[in-house]
Enzyme design. Sequence first.
Site, short mmCIF file in Angstrom:
data_model
loop_
_atom_site.label_atom_id
_atom_site.label_comp_id
_atom_site.label_asym_id
_atom_site.label_seq_id
_atom_site.Cartn_x
_atom_site.Cartn_y
_atom_site.Cartn_z
CG ASN A 71 -5.70 1.98 11.82
OD1 ASN A 71 -4.51 2.20 11.65
ND2 ASN A 71 -6.13 1.45 12.95
CB THR A 72 -8.42 6.36 13.07
OG1 THR A 72 -7.09 6.44 12.56
CG2 THR A 72 -8.51 7.23 14.31
CE LYS A 109 -3.16 2.84 2.51
NZ LYS A 109 -3.46 3.35 3.86
CB ALA A 131 -8.12 8.41 4.62
N GLY A 132 -10.62 8.66 6.74
CA GLY A 132 -11.71 9.54 7.14
C GLY A 132 -13.00 8.85 7.56
N GLY A 136 -7.50 9.86 9.49
CA GLY A 136 -7.61 9.90 10.94
C GLY A 136 -8.62 10.89 11.48
#
Length: 266
Positions: free
Chosen positions: A208-209, A99, A186-187, A160
Site C-alpha cells: 500500500n504505502t 484480512k 507491511a514494510g 508503513g
Amino acid sequence: MADFLEIAGKKFTSRLIAGTGKYQNMDMMVEAIKASGAEIVTVAIRRLDLENPNEKTILDYLDWTKYSVLPNTAGCRTVEEALFVARLGRTVTKSNWVKLEVIPDPKYLFPDPVGTFMAAEQLLKEGFVVLPYIHADPVLASRLEKLGCSTVMPLGSAIGSGQGIHTEDEIRMIVEQSAVPVIVDAGLGVPSDACQALEMGADAVLVNTGIAQSTDPVLMATAFKEGVIAGRKAFIAGRMGKKSYAISSSPDEGVPRTIHGSLDDY
C-alpha cells in the site's frame, strides 16, 4: 504451465495485493491499482463513512467486476472491535473474506498475536475466510494454519515504514512449514523488496504505502508488478548455490598455460 495464486479455492494470476489507503485522491488510487495488475484489493472498513449513504466511499470507485474486494479490520485495537468490523465488512461487501488485523499499540503498530488468534478462532466459527496479519512468528503462523486460516501474512518490517524485509530468516521458516499461501505484508518500500519476498518463496505480497506515497504512484505500481513477476520467476527457476570463493566462468580445458617466445613472434 499456468502459475496461479490460490486462496480458499479461488485462483488469481497476480501475486500482488493492493491497498487503498494514503493516496492523494481517488483517481490516483484507481489508476495505480490498475497499473499494478492486482486482482485483490483490500479496503479498511472502519475508515469508510457508512453513515452518509449519499457520500461516495472507496468501494464506489472500485470496479467490482475486475477486483476481489478484501475487507480488512485495520484500526481495530481489540478482539471485540475486530469481530465487529469483520462482520460489518461482510455486510457491506457481501464477502466472507477478511484480512484480520488486531493492533493495540498506535505507536509501533505491531499486531497482537494473542488477540489475532482469538479473533481468528471466532471468525472461522462464523464462516469467514480469514487472512491474518501477524508478526513473522513461525509458531503463530503454524497455529493459525492449523486453526483453519486460509493464508498467513507475516510482516516484512513495521507497517508503513518502507524499511524492506527485516524478518528474512523467520519468513523463510514460515514458507518452509506452511501449506497455505504466505503473503508478506507491511514494510515493502520498493519493488526489489517485493522481488526479494517472492524469491524467498513467499506466494504473494501486499503493498500500500510503498505505492501510494511514492512520487509517481502509477509508475511505482507498474514497477512493483514487474518486481513480483521477476521474483516469482526467479524462485521457480531456482537460484545458483552460493560459493565461499570465486569460480571462473571461463573454460579451464583447452587453454594454453604458457606462451613461448616474445610478443614480436605473434
